[in-house]
Each structure stands twice: as C-alpha cells, then as structure tokens.
Design a protein around this motif. Structure first.
Motif, PDB file in Angstrom:
ATOM      1  N   ALA A  39       2.246  -7.298  -4.116  1.00 18.16           N
ATOM      2  CA  ALA A  39       3.305  -6.221  -3.706  1.00 18.16           C
ATOM      3  C   ALA A  39       3.320  -5.483  -5.468  1.00 18.16           C
ATOM      4  O   ALA A  39       3.328  -5.665  -6.120  1.00 18.16           O
ATOM      5  CB  ALA A  39       4.508  -6.724  -3.445  1.00 18.16           C
ATOM      6  N   VAL A  43       8.352  -9.942  -5.571  1.00 18.52           N
ATOM      7  CA  VAL A  43       9.163 -10.446  -4.682  1.00 18.52           C
ATOM      8  C   VAL A  43       9.529 -11.712  -4.657  1.00 18.52           C
ATOM      9  O   VAL A  43       9.012 -12.570  -4.727  1.00 18.52           O
ATOM     10  CB  VAL A  43       8.459 -10.126  -3.085  1.00 18.52           C
ATOM     11  CG1 VAL A  43       9.429 -10.350  -2.214  1.00 18.52           C
ATOM     12  CG2 VAL A  43       7.685  -8.766  -3.184  1.00 18.52           C
ATOM     13  N   LEU A  45      11.832 -14.195  -2.915  1.00 10.61           N
ATOM     14  CA  LEU A  45      12.433 -14.842  -1.617  1.00 10.61           C
ATOM     15  C   LEU A  45      12.785 -16.177  -1.712  1.00 10.61           C
ATOM     16  O   LEU A  45      11.949 -16.964  -2.387  1.00 10.61           O
ATOM     17  CB  LEU A  45      11.474 -14.621  -0.568  1.00 10.61           C
ATOM     18  CG  LEU A  45      10.798 -13.182  -0.330  1.00 10.61           C
ATOM     19  CD1 LEU A  45       9.643 -13.162   0.822  1.00 10.61           C
ATOM     20  CD2 LEU A  45      12.025 -12.533   0.206  1.00 10.61           C
ATOM     21  N   SER A  54       9.674 -19.273   8.771  1.00 11.39           N
ATOM     22  CA  SER A  54       9.551 -17.618   8.560  1.00 11.39           C
ATOM     23  C   SER A  54       9.156 -17.231  10.168  1.00 11.39           C
ATOM     24  O   SER A  54       8.238 -17.759  10.650  1.00 11.39           O
ATOM     25  CB  SER A  54       8.717 -17.166   7.759  1.00 11.39           C
ATOM     26  OG  SER A  54       9.017 -17.877   6.200  1.00 11.39           O
ATOM     27  N   ALA A  60       4.082  -8.602   5.314  1.00  8.49           N
ATOM     28  CA  ALA A  60       3.843  -9.153   3.792  1.00  8.49           C
ATOM     29  C   ALA A  60       4.434  -7.918   2.962  1.00  8.49           C
ATOM     30  O   ALA A  60       4.619  -6.592   3.774  1.00  8.49           O
ATOM     31  CB  ALA A  60       2.464  -9.421   3.501  1.00  8.49           C
ATOM     32  N   PRO A  61       4.758  -8.130   1.679  1.00 11.16           N
ATOM     33  CA  PRO A  61       5.291  -7.167   0.861  1.00 11.16           C
ATOM     34  C   PRO A  61       4.331  -6.137   0.742  1.00 11.16           C
ATOM     35  O   PRO A  61       3.100  -6.343   1.068  1.00 11.16           O
ATOM     36  CB  PRO A  61       5.294  -7.776  -0.557  1.00 11.16           C
ATOM     37  CG  PRO A  61       5.475  -9.331  -0.102  1.00 11.16           C
ATOM     38  CD  PRO A  61       4.676  -9.455   1.236  1.00 11.16           C
ATOM     39  N   THR A  67      -1.305 -13.709   1.921  1.00  8.54           N
ATOM     40  CA  THR A  67       0.084 -14.637   2.522  1.00  8.54           C
ATOM     41  C   THR A  67      -0.452 -15.837   2.237  1.00  8.54           C
ATOM     42  O   THR A  67      -1.483 -16.442   2.726  1.00  8.54           O
ATOM     43  CB  THR A  67       0.509 -14.285   3.965  1.00  8.54           C
ATOM     44  OG1 THR A  67       0.629 -12.914   4.283  1.00  8.54           O
ATOM     45  CG2 THR A  67       1.680 -15.185   4.435  1.00  8.54           C
ATOM     46  N   ARG A  90       5.110 -15.897  -5.616  1.00  8.96           N
ATOM     47  CA  ARG A  90       5.856 -14.551  -5.345  1.00  8.96           C
ATOM     48  C   ARG A  90       5.908 -13.666  -6.458  1.00  8.96           C
ATOM     49  O   ARG A  90       6.016 -12.544  -6.426  1.00  8.96           O
ATOM     50  CB  ARG A  90       7.389 -15.106  -5.048  1.00  8.96           C
ATOM     51  CG  ARG A  90       7.157 -15.859  -3.794  1.00  8.96           C
ATOM     52  CD  ARG A  90       8.618 -16.301  -3.209  1.00  8.96           C
ATOM     53  NE  ARG A  90       8.673 -16.994  -2.160  1.00  8.96           N
ATOM     54  CZ  ARG A  90       8.980 -18.358  -2.066  1.00  8.96           C
ATOM     55  NH1 ARG A  90       8.930 -18.977  -3.159  1.00  8.96           N
ATOM     56  NH2 ARG A  90       8.831 -18.973  -0.875  1.00  8.96           N
ATOM     57  N   TYR A  94       2.472 -12.027  -3.965  1.00 13.14           N
ATOM     58  CA  TYR A  94       2.214 -12.390  -2.807  1.00 13.14           C
ATOM     59  C   TYR A  94       3.393 -12.904  -1.743  1.00 13.14           C
ATOM     60  O   TYR A  94       4.321 -13.537  -2.490  1.00 13.14           O
ATOM     61  CB  TYR A  94       0.970 -13.318  -3.012  1.00 13.14           C
ATOM     62  CG  TYR A  94       0.009 -13.248  -3.932  1.00 13.14           C
ATOM     63  CD1 TYR A  94      -0.833 -12.151  -3.679  1.00 13.14           C
ATOM     64  CD2 TYR A  94      -0.435 -13.680  -4.955  1.00 13.14           C
ATOM     65  CE1 TYR A  94      -1.782 -11.573  -4.354  1.00 13.14           C
ATOM     66  CE2 TYR A  94      -1.455 -13.401  -5.848  1.00 13.14           C
ATOM     67  CZ  TYR A  94      -2.092 -12.417  -5.544  1.00 13.14           C
ATOM     68  OH  TYR A  94      -3.128 -11.998  -6.438  1.00 13.14           O
ATOM     69  N   ARG A  95       3.034 -13.010  -0.446  1.00 14.63           N
ATOM     70  CA  ARG A  95       4.107 -13.387   0.301  1.00 14.63           C
ATOM     71  C   ARG A  95       3.708 -14.907   0.373  1.00 14.63           C
ATOM     72  O   ARG A  95       2.514 -15.406   0.488  1.00 14.63           O
ATOM     73  CB  ARG A  95       3.794 -12.770   1.605  1.00 14.63           C
ATOM     74  CG  ARG A  95       4.731 -13.289   2.949  1.00 14.63           C
ATOM     75  CD  ARG A  95       4.698 -12.717   3.891  1.00 14.63           C
ATOM     76  NE  ARG A  95       5.521 -13.453   5.109  1.00 14.63           N
ATOM     77  CZ  ARG A  95       5.174 -13.639   6.300  1.00 14.63           C
ATOM     78  NH1 ARG A  95       3.961 -13.210   6.889  1.00 14.63           N
ATOM     79  NH2 ARG A  95       6.215 -14.322   7.030  1.00 14.63           N
ATOM     80  N   ARG A  97       5.025 -18.428   2.792  1.00 15.01           N
ATOM     81  CA  ARG A  97       5.635 -18.654   3.933  1.00 15.01           C
ATOM     82  C   ARG A  97       5.909 -20.172   4.067  1.00 15.01           C
ATOM     83  O   ARG A  97       4.580 -20.702   3.872  1.00 15.01           O
ATOM     84  CB  ARG A  97       4.811 -18.210   5.231  1.00 15.01           C
ATOM     85  CG  ARG A  97       5.011 -18.662   6.420  1.00 15.01           C
ATOM     86  CD  ARG A  97       4.495 -17.916   7.674  1.00 15.01           C
ATOM     87  NE  ARG A  97       4.876 -18.517   8.984  1.00 15.01           N
ATOM     88  CZ  ARG A  97       4.742 -17.940  10.196  1.00 15.01           C
ATOM     89  NH1 ARG A  97       4.205 -16.512  10.141  1.00 15.01           N
ATOM     90  NH2 ARG A  97       5.116 -18.570  11.289  1.00 15.01           N
TER      91      ARG A  97
END
Length: 382
Positions: A39, A43, A45, A54, A60-61, A67, A90, A94-95, A97
């Motif tokens: 991103a 990010v 989270l 999730s 995704a961002p 991901t 993060r 990157y996302r 999960r």
C-alpha cells in the motif's frame, strides 16, 4: 517468471499461504525481489486475539499486490512469531488475513469455504509448504497459472527432488514403509497437488530458495533467495566475543534420541564456550528446562525467525548448529559481518529406531551442501 505475471491489462494479485514464521519471512523476501507493491502507506491492522476470520472479498490496501493468508497453527510459540512477522508484512503495506485454520473440527471447512472466492480470483499463488495437506486442498480450488514455492527450510530440497523424480510428496523425516489409512484417504488430493505443481503450457512454477537445488524439475524456474530484504531492513548487528548455539527439533520429530542430543549440546557448548541456546520454536519446554539445568546455557526463545534475530544482534562471533536450515540461511543473512557459522554432524548412533532410513543421508546432505560454514565432526559422547 515475470515479476508482474498475470492477465494482460491489470496488475497481478498474489495470494500467499503461510503456516510458519520462516515461510512468511521468505514470502517477504520473494515479494521484495520481484518488486511487488505494498500500500502507499503502511497499514496497521490488529490481529484478533480470539478465533476470528476476515470477511472474504475485503479489498486489499490500495495498490497492494500481495495478500498473505496465515493458516494459523495451535502451537503458542509459532503463533507468537507469526504475529510478529504479520506486523512486519503490514509495515511493508501488504494485506494480512489471519485464519484460525485449526480452531476446532469445523475450522478447516470454514477456512477453505471462506477462501474459495479469493483462490479463484488470484493470478498467482505462493505457498511455503507444498507438503501441507491444507495447502494441497487449497491448490485443488485455484485457477492461478503462476505457482510459487518459497522456502520452508530443508524440506524444500526434498520437495524439488521428489517433484523431479515424479514421486509422491512425503516429508523426509517420516519413516518409510506402506502409507497409512489417512495417507491413502488423502492420496487423490496429494496426487492432484503434485500435478498442479508440475509446469505445463498453461502453468508456470517457480521455486524461491536459499537451499541447494541439485535436481531441477523440467520447466521449473529456480530463483535464489539471498535475504536481501532482511539485510536491507535490519542490522548490521553488534558482534560479541563468545559463541551462541542454535537448537533443532530433531528430537521432537523423532529423528534423534533426546539423551544423545543433550550430551551433544553439552559437549559442543563446553568445547566452544557457548553461553546462549536459541531454541527452535518446536522444542518442548521440558527438554529446554533440562538443557538449561544440565548445561548451564541461557535458553533464548526468539520472537522472530533466527535470521532476523541474528541480523538485529547482538550475536556471537561463532554460531554453532546441527544440520538444519540455518546453516544455509544464516551465512546469507549475516554476509559481511564476520560471524562464523559452524555445523556439527549428526552421528548415526544418535538416531532413534523410528528415524526414517533416509534421515542420515539427508542430514549429511544438508551439511555437505552448505556454503560458507565451518564443518565440525560429530562430538564424542560418553
């Protein structure tokens, strides 16, 4: 393989499945080498403390091309390291999960069902353990034409060799012989996974590894992992005068006798003046307590993979290890620091009666193919 492999006209999205901290580290190394975007801004989270998934299909961002799906194990040490590695992912944008994939008898069905849509949409699948039955099940769902296997330690060497020889996928430390009932039940899924991991006109396969690959399957692209991301993000470390020792899970996997292992650690520490013992995340608490009591070593439970711990420092000028992944990875992560990695051979008399017939040869191969390490003879035991 192109860093942007995927359908024409849009940026490829990659779905990575990891079950251990080292797998996640190597996904980050792979993404760094191939230039995958995170991103625009990191990010942050929170990882749920309790079993929580999730929602499938969440975006995704913005701009993220990766991901990471964590198929969380139940072992507390592994979970703790995975949470720390997830934070680093993060931070890269990157996302992540987090799936409580083993949180009860129905958890696998919820996890696989919830991931089905993402699996079908992904342009590329990255996996850390092709031997994992979980991963093999997920491979039966994906339509991705690009598959990547990142290092899961020494198992990567065996996976590539088995794929090259067309053998069924089975971990090296499992005892030979006839497959059990569960193996037979799962055989169709395992066979399907092996076929999907075989390159074809419609499917590209990449192996991203710091391990020596001596048998390359036809059509498989082998890319070298030199830990460039790790060296760029951490260190250089402060080097101490003493020696540190790296633990293994060879006792826990039934390969090496526990008493023999303790005697070997004691002899090795005494001979080289080691003061700290970096425990493997799978080592049992009782075994570590006994090691501390009988050897006097300080037991360290790392909260990150050892490559990152060593790179951050402080770390001993000499690192002692038995045959394991780190004899290949630490020289790369610590390149240019002056730290020496020394590996002690496993004497055949240390093996248990349940050890696989291939164990001794495999462990010797792990040591013999390691570069930039100092090889020690097996220590003498009383």
């Amino acid at each position: 393989m192109s860093p942007r492999a995927g359908q024409a006209g849009h940026s490829a999205h990659t779905l990575a499945f990891v079950e251990s901290p080292v797998q996640l580290l190597n996904v980050l190394e792979w993404a760094h080498l191939h230039g995958l975007r995170g991103a625009p801004e990191p990010v942050r989270l929170s990882v749920p403390a309790q079993a929580r998934r999730s929602p499938d299909g969440a975006q995704a961002p913005a701009g993220a091309e990766l991901t990471v799906v964590v198929l969380s194990p139940t072992d507390p040490m592994t979970r703790g390291q995975l949470r720390r590695m997830a934070d680093l992912a993060r931070d890269e944008g990157y996302r992540v999960r987090w799936e409580e994939a083993r949180g009860g008898t129905t958890a696998p069905f919820h996890t696989i069902g919830g991931l089905a849509g993402s699996l079908r949409r992904a342009d590329r699948i990255v996996m850390g353990d092709p031997f994992s039955r979980y991963v093999q099940l997920l491979l039966t769902i994906t339509r991705a034409h690009d598959l990547v296997v990142v290092d899961d330690g020494t198992a990567t060497m065996e996976f590539v060799a088995q794929l090259a020889r067309g053998e069924r996928l089975v971990r090296w430390h499992r005892k030979g012989g006839r497959p059990g009932a569960r193996d037979l039940l799962f055989a169709p899924v395992s066979s399907s996974a092996r076929r999907r991991l075989t390159p074809s006109d419609r499917r590209r396969v990449e192996v991203f590894s710091s391990m020596p690959v001596t048998e390359t399957p036809e059509g498989v692209t082998v890319t070298t992992n030199d830990f460039a991301w790790t060296r760029a993000r951490f260190g250089p470390p402060r080097i101490t005068k003493g020696a540190d020792m790296v633990g293994t899970s060879l006792v826990e996997t039934g390969v090496v006798d526990g008493d023999r292992y303790l005697e070997a650690v004691q002899s090795l520490a005494r001979a080289h003046g080691a003061t700290r013992y970096f425990a493997h995340r799978r080592e049992h608490t009782d075994k570590l307590h006994r090691l501390a009591t009988e050897t006097g070593l300080e037991i360290v439970r790392p909260d990150l993979p050892l490559e990152l711990i060593a790179r951050r420092g402080p770390i001993g000028r000499t690192i002692l290890s038995f045959p394991s992944t780190v004899v290949h990875t630490l020289p790369l992560a610590l390149a240019g620091t002056g730290v020496r990695v020394a590996v002690c051979d496993i004497d055949p008399s240390w093996l248990t009666e349940n050890a696989s017939p291939r164990a001794q040869g495999f462990l010797s191969g792990v040591t013999g193919t390691a570069k930039d390490v100092h090889r020690l003879a097996a220590v003498g035991l009383a």
